[in-house]
Design an enzyme around this catalytic site. Structure first.
Site, mmCIF file in Angstrom:
data_model
loop_
_atom_site.group_PDB
_atom_site.id
_atom_site.type_symbol
_atom_site.label_atom_id
_atom_site.label_comp_id
_atom_site.label_asym_id
_atom_site.label_seq_id
_atom_site.Cartn_x
_atom_site.Cartn_y
_atom_site.Cartn_z
ATOM 1 N N LYS A 46 -1.043 38.805 51.288
ATOM 2 C CA LYS A 46 -0.200 39.879 51.831
ATOM 3 C C LYS A 46 -0.072 41.036 50.840
ATOM 4 O O LYS A 46 -0.272 42.193 51.188
ATOM 5 C CB LYS A 46 1.210 39.340 52.178
ATOM 6 C CG LYS A 46 1.204 38.219 53.209
ATOM 7 C CD LYS A 46 2.607 37.764 53.559
ATOM 8 C CE LYS A 46 3.388 37.121 52.407
ATOM 9 N NZ LYS A 46 2.774 35.893 51.864
ATOM 10 N N ARG A 81 11.414 35.989 56.845
ATOM 11 C CA ARG A 81 10.934 34.637 56.549
ATOM 12 C C ARG A 81 11.724 33.582 57.296
ATOM 13 O O ARG A 81 11.436 32.391 57.124
ATOM 14 C CB ARG A 81 11.059 34.371 55.056
ATOM 15 C CG ARG A 81 9.808 34.710 54.250
ATOM 16 C CD ARG A 81 10.170 34.565 52.793
ATOM 17 N NE ARG A 81 9.121 34.089 51.960
ATOM 18 C CZ ARG A 81 8.407 34.874 51.141
ATOM 19 N NH1 ARG A 81 8.600 36.165 51.120
ATOM 20 N NH2 ARG A 81 7.498 34.349 50.364
ATOM 21 N N ARG A 113 -3.390 33.046 40.194
ATOM 22 C CA ARG A 113 -2.897 34.413 40.367
ATOM 23 C C ARG A 113 -2.299 34.963 39.070
ATOM 24 O O ARG A 113 -1.568 34.280 38.379
ATOM 25 C CB ARG A 113 -1.835 34.444 41.468
ATOM 26 C CG ARG A 113 -1.129 35.788 41.560
ATOM 27 C CD ARG A 113 -0.429 35.968 42.882
ATOM 28 N NE ARG A 113 0.709 35.105 43.067
ATOM 29 C CZ ARG A 113 1.455 35.108 44.180
ATOM 30 N NH1 ARG A 113 1.135 35.903 45.191
ATOM 31 N NH2 ARG A 113 2.470 34.300 44.281
ATOM 32 N N ARG A 161 3.253 34.268 37.300
ATOM 33 C CA ARG A 161 4.613 34.128 37.820
ATOM 34 C C ARG A 161 5.168 32.739 37.533
ATOM 35 O O ARG A 161 4.441 31.756 37.609
ATOM 36 C CB ARG A 161 4.612 34.380 39.330
ATOM 37 C CG ARG A 161 4.790 35.847 39.657
ATOM 38 C CD ARG A 161 4.561 36.153 41.096
ATOM 39 N NE ARG A 161 5.278 35.285 42.025
ATOM 40 C CZ ARG A 161 5.269 35.468 43.339
ATOM 41 N NH1 ARG A 161 4.589 36.477 43.866
ATOM 42 N NH2 ARG A 161 5.922 34.656 44.130
ATOM 43 N N ARG A 169 7.315 25.988 47.949
ATOM 44 C CA ARG A 169 7.176 27.215 48.734
ATOM 45 C C ARG A 169 6.395 26.973 50.011
ATOM 46 O O ARG A 169 6.715 27.543 51.055
ATOM 47 C CB ARG A 169 6.529 28.301 47.880
ATOM 48 C CG ARG A 169 7.545 28.940 46.937
ATOM 49 C CD ARG A 169 6.889 29.528 45.727
ATOM 50 N NE ARG A 169 6.033 30.643 46.054
ATOM 51 C CZ ARG A 169 5.007 31.024 45.300
ATOM 52 N NH1 ARG A 169 4.705 30.374 44.208
ATOM 53 N NH2 ARG A 169 4.300 32.062 45.659
#
Ligand code: ADP
Ligand code: ADP
Ligand code: ZN
Length: 212
Positions: free
Chosen positions: A13, A88, A127, A159, A170
């Protein structure tokens, strides 16, 4: 153009949103980026959100609804908006509908980027992010210079919620609390599906095809 980018964590996204915001000259509104900036600055909001984010849980609805209600009323949203990471939950979507009615900016499309779960885990574990919001991947989308952001030159970081433990949480939160929104937007005939397992360029082109 009024767009929601939808999909599980790691679907791409943020990566697509950065390109789309440039292409269509609309603001990229990422609730994750807004929350992370607040955590870094140690604001009251950041202090409230930090624990939930580190555990990979959703931050309570009332907090997010407040953030988005304020953000959508800013001047740059005159040209439209590109929401990334909101809504969400069903209550967040219901609140959004009310806000959008008030400001008269109804959603044009909800783009659902789908990617198999095993690919999501590989994407999230590699990431690396920049404070400016740009995201890269150690293997799939490396920056031009090692560990430096292509867009702004700052140092990249991993992160704290891209650890295996938090990623599992998650994905659970997505499946339980967020995935019911697929049917919610299908019923409103706003949902457009995109195969997110293709390359970054291919995914971008398939989104553009829907929007143009
Ligand atoms: P999201 O915002 O949905 O959580 P990101 O845009 O941050 O996802 O992407 C997650 C990770 O996957 C990043 O490391 C990014 O570079 C990488 N990525 C994004 N799109 C693709 C793609 N189409 N193919 C392979 N890797 C991708
Ligand atoms: P990703 O797409 O990689 O899962 P985001 O950057 O969108 O991550 O969000 C990071 C974290 O911020 C989420 O795991 C959650 O704790 C919090 N968050 C972001 N957006 C929302 C939202 N709309 N509702 C609740 N929590 C959110
Ligand atoms: Zn940067």
């Amino acid at each position: 153009m009024n767009i929601i980018l939808f999909g599980p964590p790691g679907a791409g996204k943020g990566t697509q949103a950065q390109r789309l915001a440039e292409e269509y000259k609309i603001p990229h509104i990422s609730t994750g980026d807004i929350l992370r900036a607040n955590v870094r600055e140690g604001t009251e909001l950041g202090i409230k959100a930090k624990g939930f984010m580190e555990r990979g849980e959703l931050v309570p609805d009332e907090v997010l609804i407040g953030i988005i209600a304020d953000r959508l009323r800013e001047d740059d949203c005159e040209s439209g908006y590109l929401l990334d990471g909101y809504p969400r939950t069903i209550p967040q979507a219901d609140a959004l509908e009310q806000i959008l009615t008030e400001i008269d900016k109804p959603i044009d499309y909800v783009i659902n980027i789908s990617v198999p779960e095993k690919d999501l885990i590989a994407r999230l574990s590699g990431r690396v992010m920049c404070k400016c919001g740009a995201s890269f991947h150690k293997l799939f989308n490396p920056p031009k210079e090692e560990n430096l952001c292509d867009a702004c030159g700052k140092e990249l970081y991993q992160r704290t919620d891209d650890t295996e433990e938090a990623v599992v949480e998650r994905l659970k939160a997505y499946n339980k609390q967020t995935s019911p929104l697929v049917q919610y937007y299908e019923e409103k005939e706003l949902m457009k599906n995109v195969d997110g397992s293709k390359s970054i360029d291919e995914v971008f082109l398939s989104i553009k095809k829907i929007l143009d």
